[in-house]
Design a protein around this motif. Structure first.
Motif, mmCIF file in Angstrom:
data_model
loop_
_atom_site.group_PDB
_atom_site.id
_atom_site.type_symbol
_atom_site.label_atom_id
_atom_site.label_comp_id
_atom_site.label_asym_id
_atom_site.label_seq_id
_atom_site.Cartn_x
_atom_site.Cartn_y
_atom_site.Cartn_z
ATOM 1 N N SER A 23 -15.450 -33.004 -12.390
ATOM 2 C CA SER A 23 -14.468 -32.294 -13.208
ATOM 3 C C SER A 23 -14.975 -30.910 -13.594
ATOM 4 O O SER A 23 -14.227 -29.934 -13.590
ATOM 5 N N SER A 26 -15.346 -28.676 -10.074
ATOM 6 C CA SER A 26 -14.123 -28.421 -9.303
ATOM 7 C C SER A 26 -13.134 -27.551 -10.074
ATOM 8 O O SER A 26 -12.354 -26.823 -9.467
ATOM 9 N N ARG A 27 -13.147 -27.684 -11.399
ATOM 10 C CA ARG A 27 -12.213 -26.954 -12.259
ATOM 11 C C ARG A 27 -10.759 -27.248 -11.890
ATOM 12 O O ARG A 27 -9.881 -26.422 -12.043
ATOM 13 N N LYS A 28 -10.521 -28.461 -11.387
ATOM 14 C CA LYS A 28 -9.184 -28.885 -10.982
ATOM 15 C C LYS A 28 -8.884 -30.267 -11.544
ATOM 16 O O LYS A 28 -9.792 -31.054 -11.804
ATOM 17 N N THR A 29 -7.600 -30.568 -11.719
ATOM 18 C CA THR A 29 -7.188 -31.875 -12.224
ATOM 19 C C THR A 29 -6.822 -32.831 -11.105
ATOM 20 O O THR A 29 -6.573 -34.011 -11.371
ATOM 21 N N GLY A 30 -6.767 -32.341 -9.880
ATOM 22 C CA GLY A 30 -6.368 -33.178 -8.758
ATOM 23 C C GLY A 30 -7.219 -34.431 -8.645
ATOM 24 O O GLY A 30 -8.431 -34.390 -8.756
ATOM 25 N N TYR A 77 -10.482 -32.542 -18.372
ATOM 26 C CA TYR A 77 -9.160 -32.601 -17.743
ATOM 27 C C TYR A 77 -8.252 -31.539 -18.366
ATOM 28 O O TYR A 77 -7.590 -30.786 -17.659
ATOM 29 N N ASN A 80 -9.372 -28.045 -17.452
ATOM 30 C CA ASN A 80 -9.001 -27.735 -16.071
ATOM 31 C C ASN A 80 -7.498 -27.511 -15.926
ATOM 32 O O ASN A 80 -7.074 -26.638 -15.170
ATOM 33 N N ARG A 81 -6.711 -28.268 -16.657
ATOM 34 C CA ARG A 81 -5.257 -28.067 -16.619
ATOM 35 C C ARG A 81 -4.903 -26.675 -17.144
ATOM 36 O O ARG A 81 -4.062 -25.975 -16.570
ATOM 37 N N GLU A 84 -5.829 -24.163 -14.470
ATOM 38 C CA GLU A 84 -4.842 -24.169 -13.373
ATOM 39 C C GLU A 84 -3.564 -23.448 -13.760
ATOM 40 O O GLU A 84 -3.012 -22.695 -12.959
ATOM 41 N N ARG A 85 -3.108 -23.663 -14.973
ATOM 42 C CA ARG A 85 -1.887 -22.998 -15.424
ATOM 43 C C ARG A 85 -2.091 -21.491 -15.553
ATOM 44 O O ARG A 85 -1.190 -20.708 -15.264
ATOM 45 N N ARG A 88 -1.774 -19.477 -12.206
ATOM 46 C CA ARG A 88 -0.449 -19.352 -11.560
ATOM 47 C C ARG A 88 0.107 -17.980 -11.710
ATOM 48 O O ARG A 88 0.012 -17.216 -12.507
#
Length: 88
Positions: A23, A26-30, A77, A80-81, A84-85, A88
């Motif tokens: 987590s 990766s810095r991603k929530t996938g 989580y 990271n969310r 991600e936002r 965008r």
């Protein structure tokens, strides 16, 4: 104090640092389910309450340690969310 309970908590506890590291890097929530993480945290909370109320012993510290690691993964989580936002 059950040897099997200790072994179960140690095995689960060994997996959380890898999840936290993934987590963090990766810095991603996938691939993560925050709902699942909260369910696991609820399970650990139930284990802590059971130990405190019905069967107090030192195993409660393993439940606490695992809970802290799940809490860290939940916090990551949401971090990271947010990242991600913002991308965008």
């Amino acid at each position: 104090m059950s040897v099997f309970e200790i072994l179960m908590l140690l095995c689960f506890g060994a997996a959380w640092p890898f999840s936290i590291h993934k987590s963090w890097t990766s810095r991603k929530t996938g691939g993560k389910s925050v709902f699942f993480l909260f369910v696991v945290l609820l399970g650990y909370a139930a284990g802590i309450l059971n130990k405190l109320v019905y069967d107090p012993d030192a195993v409660v510290w393993l439940y606490g340690l695992n809970s802290l690691m799940v809490g860290a993964d939940i916090a990551l989580y949401f971090r990271n969310r947010t990242l991600e936002r913002a991308a965008r």
